[in-house]
Design a protein around this motif. Structure first.
Motif, PDB file in Angstrom:
ATOM      1  N   GLU A 152       2.382 -45.536   3.889  1.00 54.67           N
ATOM      2  CA  GLU A 152       3.254 -45.640   2.702  1.00 54.67           C
ATOM      3  C   GLU A 152       2.472 -45.693   1.393  1.00 54.67           C
ATOM      4  O   GLU A 152       2.947 -45.251   0.370  1.00 54.67           O
ATOM      5  N   ASP A 153       1.255 -46.243   1.469  1.00 55.64           N
ATOM      6  CA  ASP A 153       0.443 -46.286   0.242  1.00 55.64           C
ATOM      7  C   ASP A 153      -0.280 -44.961  -0.011  1.00 55.64           C
ATOM      8  O   ASP A 153      -1.067 -44.850  -0.946  1.00 55.64           O
ATOM      9  N   GLY A 154       0.007 -43.983   0.826  1.00 58.35           N
ATOM     10  CA  GLY A 154      -0.577 -42.659   0.617  1.00 58.35           C
ATOM     11  C   GLY A 154      -1.889 -42.434   1.341  1.00 58.35           C
ATOM     12  O   GLY A 154      -2.427 -41.319   1.332  1.00 58.35           O
ATOM     13  N   THR A 155      -2.420 -43.455   1.979  1.00 60.83           N
ATOM     14  CA  THR A 155      -3.672 -43.273   2.718  1.00 60.83           C
ATOM     15  C   THR A 155      -3.457 -42.294   3.877  1.00 60.83           C
ATOM     16  O   THR A 155      -2.548 -42.478   4.682  1.00 60.83           O
ATOM     17  N   VAL A 156      -4.265 -41.280   3.906  1.00 60.85           N
ATOM     18  CA  VAL A 156      -4.185 -40.291   4.983  1.00 60.85           C
ATOM     19  C   VAL A 156      -5.254 -40.619   6.019  1.00 60.85           C
ATOM     20  O   VAL A 156      -6.428 -40.752   5.679  1.00 60.85           O
ATOM     21  N   THR A 157      -4.851 -40.768   7.267  1.00 60.07           N
ATOM     22  CA  THR A 157      -5.803 -41.005   8.341  1.00 60.07           C
ATOM     23  C   THR A 157      -5.893 -39.739   9.184  1.00 60.07           C
ATOM     24  O   THR A 157      -4.871 -39.202   9.624  1.00 60.07           O
ATOM     25  N   ILE A 158      -7.110 -39.263   9.358  1.00 58.01           N
ATOM     26  CA  ILE A 158      -7.323 -38.043  10.153  1.00 58.01           C
ATOM     27  C   ILE A 158      -8.181 -38.401  11.351  1.00 58.01           C
ATOM     28  O   ILE A 158      -9.188 -39.099  11.222  1.00 58.01           O
ATOM     29  N   ILE A 159      -7.764 -37.927  12.501  1.00 51.56           N
ATOM     30  CA  ILE A 159      -8.500 -38.183  13.740  1.00 51.56           C
ATOM     31  C   ILE A 159      -9.641 -37.182  13.871  1.00 51.56           C
ATOM     32  O   ILE A 159      -9.431 -35.975  13.763  1.00 51.56           O
ATOM     33  N   ALA A 160     -10.848 -37.712  14.098  1.00 49.56           N
ATOM     34  CA  ALA A 160     -11.983 -36.854  14.458  1.00 49.56           C
ATOM     35  C   ALA A 160     -12.098 -36.923  15.978  1.00 49.56           C
ATOM     36  O   ALA A 160     -12.293 -38.007  16.526  1.00 49.56           O
ATOM     37  N   HIS A 161     -11.939 -35.810  16.638  1.00 48.99           N
ATOM     38  CA  HIS A 161     -11.913 -35.856  18.107  1.00 48.99           C
ATOM     39  C   HIS A 161     -13.196 -35.310  18.719  1.00 48.99           C
ATOM     40  O   HIS A 161     -13.323 -35.269  19.926  1.00 48.99           O
ATOM     41  N   ARG A 162     -14.131 -34.849  17.875  1.00 45.98           N
ATOM     42  CA  ARG A 162     -15.422 -34.400  18.382  1.00 45.98           C
ATOM     43  C   ARG A 162     -16.478 -35.444  18.005  1.00 45.98           C
ATOM     44  O   ARG A 162     -16.274 -36.243  17.106  1.00 45.98           O
ATOM     45  N   SER A 163     -17.608 -35.391  18.695  1.00 44.39           N
ATOM     46  CA  SER A 163     -18.602 -36.449  18.568  1.00 44.39           C
ATOM     47  C   SER A 163     -19.617 -36.144  17.473  1.00 44.39           C
ATOM     48  O   SER A 163     -20.135 -35.029  17.387  1.00 44.39           O
ATOM     49  N   GLU A 164     -19.904 -37.159  16.673  1.00 45.02           N
ATOM     50  CA  GLU A 164     -20.854 -36.999  15.561  1.00 45.02           C
ATOM     51  C   GLU A 164     -22.257 -37.345  16.035  1.00 45.02           C
ATOM     52  O   GLU A 164     -22.525 -38.463  16.457  1.00 45.02           O
TER      53      GLU A 164
END
Lengths: 759, 158
Positions: free
Chosen positions: A60-72
């Motif tokens: 609701e505060d606009g924070t976008v969470t994106i999933i990283a599914h590959r390994s760094e």
């Protein structure tokens, strides 16, 4: 299903692959008769996913969470793929959070971070993921305002209705957007390259940069759980060795040691399962190591107990010295052409066994609670770890959770789940208590999944004008399939396709052979894999031909690449082609040629060199990318070598983050230099003779080039993406050795160079 | 029980043997995992910390040797102007790849800049060649050290 199905050679190769291998090396799955073959990400186990409902959340505060599914592991993927999503989403990167996915390929699609595939396979799905979410936000806003969706536009984290001047932030629209269906793929409006906010823009800032420079990032070795204990394992020192017995009495007396016990292993081919040994559990890592030092161990070394890498090298060299190896490519009649040649040139090359030696040795933490196992691991392939833990612990895969930490280097070592399974088994033996399992550097070097040693023999036939009319290449090297199946003797289609069978050559008579070779150590894939030895031999040999003809190496190289053309990999027996479609990814010799021209121009090829200085050139196609390098070397009278400058030209299609392409090339350069200059694993009595970094050498700053200049080919978004993580490595060793020849007249044919220049 | 002064704070270690290397005291007993294990033989520099301002390898320094001295780790070095300048330069130049060795690299670089605020190329090489990086970030480390020192960088990657 009545369709007739005549297996082709390619299908046969696929059909005979062990099931485990398909998962990790990334051959497309076996095709059904009535469905088209799948390539790229679609052909990987569990394929591709792109739903924003899987990869995205907007608060609701606009924070976008994106999933990283590959390994760094240093390639930047945890930053770069989320930036692709954020770009198409028209999100403000400052308001994006990246969260790492657990291993769950049913949900996220393929997660095996191997083969220079992550950005190549996931660029388009991640674009569609972001674009879908953008369309849903726009639709939600249009509905709220009661205006046609065509009148609204998402701009920088809000949706705007220009006509009325109304605006709504992503946070305010998130709930309504989430309730909408994901729009069909064909309705999506992807951005044009001119509209990109992040894609293709040079930005060195990784999402983890602040945590890394302040010591707060979380690698596999950094996990801490309440009540955690610490473990190390003494493993069989020889491939296939077994524990005959042990005395743990002294170890148990070491202060801090809690428990000493045997861990049963899986005999070869042990695939990704642990090889067993004796476990020491203690209250801290140091006590566990001290306890292990106090163990009395009695090993049955088994059939590889007399393995000697120096003697084995002679076997490999013997194998390539004569015809009779398996023919893997033949055009014209190379043997007849060699016989009739005005002149023949021959050379033998050797590349030793190599180790990954990631700065973070394997380490993992596990606990078992309420019938569920949870692990934290620096894994390139969390799904592989999950499935193998489930198998060993007799759990269902969904009772195992694999959390992926940052990897302190991977290079292929951490695709193998053995160390993660070990942690789970030790926790099981400790009644589920949280256990951190650490590998010491000695463990890492002694029990790696090694890069196989390789002997090669090349011959060229020249006509009276010096034109190359015949090319013969024999390569003997044990296959990494030996970890999946009992005693294979030939290279797989995958390994052949790593720069051996698929060398583009404008020569009328070509023969490539692969004599049999047996594995005596646990093998695996190391960054750029068989390309290392194949490019070293072929690119050195081209320079040798040029020297024999007393001609410019660049000119001879361009002549052997030949006219611009697109080679169908199938036509030169490359059944692998990195799992990519031969139509979409032909071998484009024009791209090779342009890189040779670019890199030589940038490096000042042909310029007058100071005494003891020389320039060396190499070009190589791998991981469906094109790389050329010129190394400048300086060798003094005592044989001391330094590298004033390296120029690297890259064509990998389109780039997501050019800065990370540059950093991968810099890293590949150092990797290749270590291989060329100093790295070597040897075996005596079946055991690795190198214990730590004083014996397994890797390049230090004083040995690094003074300058590395990377020349990027501008992104062409009409081209399919090439790999970036691996293809920079293979050109370095041959370019360096060609430079040494130019500087000194000495030809290096065996790696590492070591003391050869001092002889 | 041993009391250590770490990053300006007094911390008690109550159940580690005196000869336990500082590395494992920090990581396993105090939960300060920023200092990394790489080799255990002072060959790679991943565990570099400062004892009274001098860089030492924590894997070869027994806990007892740190008693009564000021210990600085990667978690605390940013509190000094040099430390913060180095971290900032590392960020701007984009030095890290996997990042695992970078705590040790930064600790070595900070010690270098304290001794030689405007280091020569040779001084940089001498101070930094004990720190291994398998990802190959050396050329950017040189650039970042010069940037942190307020010098014009030469020899950086284009």
């Amino acid at each position: 299903m009545n369709a007739r199905f005549t297996p082709t050679r390619r299908d046969f190769l696929r059909a005979t692959l062990p099931a485990g291998l398909v998962l990790y090396v990334g051959l497309p799955g076996p095709a059904q008769a009535d469905e088209p073959k799948k390539y790229g990400g679609d052909g990987m186990p569990h394929g591709l996913q792109e739903s924003p409902k899987t990869f995205l959340a907007i608060a609701e505060d606009g924070t976008v969470t994106i999933i990283a599914h590959r390994s760094e592991m240093g390639q930047g993927v945890r930053t770069n793929l989320p930036r692709v999503v954020a770009d198409e989403l028209e999100a403000d990167w400052a308001r994006v959070k990246v969260v790492q996915a657990i291993g769950n390929e049913e949900k996220y699609g393929n997660q095996d971070t191997d083969g220079s595939r992550s950005t190549r396979h996931w660029f388009e799905p991640m674009r569609r993921c972001g674009a879908s979410a953008r369309a849903m936000l726009e639709q939600a806003a249009a509905q709220r305002w009661g205006v046609p969706v065509g009148e609204v536009q998402a701009i920088n984290h809000e949706v705007v209705h220009k006509a009325s001047g109304r605006k709504l932030g992503y946070g305010a629209l998130a709930m309504a957007a989430a309730a909408l269906d994901v729009p069909p793929r064909e309705t999506l409006k992807l951005k044009t390259p001119a509209q990109f906010r992040y894609i293709g823009k040079r930005d060195p800032r990784l999402v983890d940069i602040e945590a890394i420079v302040t010591g707060h990032s979380h690698y596999g070795i950094d996990t801490r759980l309440p009540g955690m204990v610490y473990a190390v394992i003494a493993r069989p020192p020889v491939l296939g060795g077994k524990l005959r017995g042990f005395d743990g009495a002294a170890a148990e007396k070491v202060p801090g040691v809690i428990k000493v016990f045997e861990l049963p292993g899986t005999p070869p081919p042990s695939e990704f399962q642990p090889i067993g040994g004796v476990v020491v559990v203690a209250k801290d890592t140091w006590a566990a190591i001290q306890g292990r030092n106090a163990l009395k161990l009695d090993w049955d070394v088994g059939p590889h107990g007399s393995y000697d890498s120096a003697a084995y090298r002679k076997e490999l060299e013997q194998a390539v010295s004569q015809p009779g190896g398996k023919e893997i490519r033949s055009e014209g009649d190379a043997y007849a052409a060699l016989k009739g040649a005005a002149r023949t040139i021959k050379a033998d090359y050797y590349v030793p066994t190599l180790a990954h030696a990631t700065m973070e040795a394997p380490a993992a933490t596990a606990q078992i609670k309420d019938g569920r196992c949870e692990v934290w691991a620096p894994s390139q392939s969390p799904q592989a770890a999950r499935d193998r833990i489930a198998k060993r612990l007799n759990l269902q895969p969904d009772q195992v959770t694999v959390n992926v930490t940052l990897l302190g280097g991977g290079f292929g070592r951490k695709s193998k789940a053995d160390f993660v399974v070990e942690a789970a088994l030790v926790s099981q033996a400790m009644d589920g208590k949280p256990v951190k399992l650490t590998w010491t550097r000695e463990d890492d070097l002694h029990h790696d999944y090694f890069h196989a040693p390789c002997a090669q023999h090349l011959e060229a036939g020249l006509d009276a004008q010096g034109k190359v009319t015949a090319w013969l290449h024999r390569s003997a090297e044990p296959t990494f399939f030996s970890i999946f199946m009992p005693d294979p003797k030939q290279l797989s289609g995958i390994e052949l396709g790593l720069g051996l069978v698929n060398l583009p050559l404008a020569v009328p008579n070509i023969r490539i052979e692969n004599p049999a070779a047996e594995a005596h150590s646990r093998l695996g894939w190391l960054r750029s894999v068989n390309n290392i030895q194949h490019a070293f031999a072929a690119q050195s040999f081209v320079a040798e031909i040029a020297a024999a003809r007393k001609q410019d190496h660049r000119q001879v190289l361009l002549e052997l690449i030949g006219p611009d053309r697109r080679i169908d990999p199938d036509k030169i027996n490359d059944v692998f082609n990195h799992g990519e479609s031969p139509e979409r990814y032909p071998i484009d010799t024009g791209r090779l040629r342009r890189l040779v021209e670019r890199v030589t121009k940038e490096a000042g090829w042909g310029r007058k060199m100071a005494h003891g200085h020389g320039l060396g050139l190499a070009v190589h196609y791998s991981f469906v990318s094109y790389i050329a390098a010129v190394v400048e070397v300086a060798v003094d009278a005592k044989g001391n070598l330094s590298i004033p400058r390296v120029d690297i030209a890259v064509d990998c299609g389109a780039m997501v983050n050019p800065d990370r392409v540059v950093s991968q090339m810099e890293g590949a350069c150092l990797n290749g230099l270590s291989q060329a200059l100093m790295s070597e694993i040897t075996f005596k009595d079946g055991r690795v003779q190198q214990d730590n970094y004083h014996q397994y050498l890797i390049a230090r700053m004083n040995e690094a080039p003074k300058k590395i200049v990377v020349h990027l080919t501008p992104s062409d978004y009409t081209l399919p993406l090439g790999g970036v993580g691996e293809p920079g490595v293979p050109v370095i060793a041959p370019a360096l050795c060609n430079a040494i020849f130019a500087a000194t007249g000495k030809r290096i044919r065996q790696l590492p160079i070591g003391e050869q220049l001092r002889a | 029980m041993t009391t250590l002064n770490i990053n300006g704070r007094s911390m008690a270690v109550d159940d580690a043997a005196d000869d336990t290397p500082l590395l494992w005291v920090l990581r396993d007993h105090l939960g300060m995992t920023g200092t990394k294990f790489g080799c255990g033989m002072a060959l790679c520099g991943a565990c570099t910390v400062h004892l009274d301002g001098q860089p030492v390898r924590a894997c070869q320094t027994p806990m007892s040797a740190a008693a009564g001295k000021k210990l600085t780790t990667i978690e605390g070095v940013g509190a000094t102007p040099t430390g913060r300048a180095v971290q900032k330069a590392w960020t701007e130049v984009g030095v890290p790849q996997c990042g695992y060795c970078q705590a040790g690299q930064i600790m070595s670089a900070c010690a270098l800049l304290k001794a030689h605020p405007k280091p020569s190329d040779k001084q940089i090489e001498e101070a930094m060649s004990g720190n291994l990086c398998r990802c190959g970030t050396y050329t950017r480390i040189r650039t970042a050290i010069k940037q942190a020192a307020g010098m014009k960088a030469t020899g950086e990657a284009a």
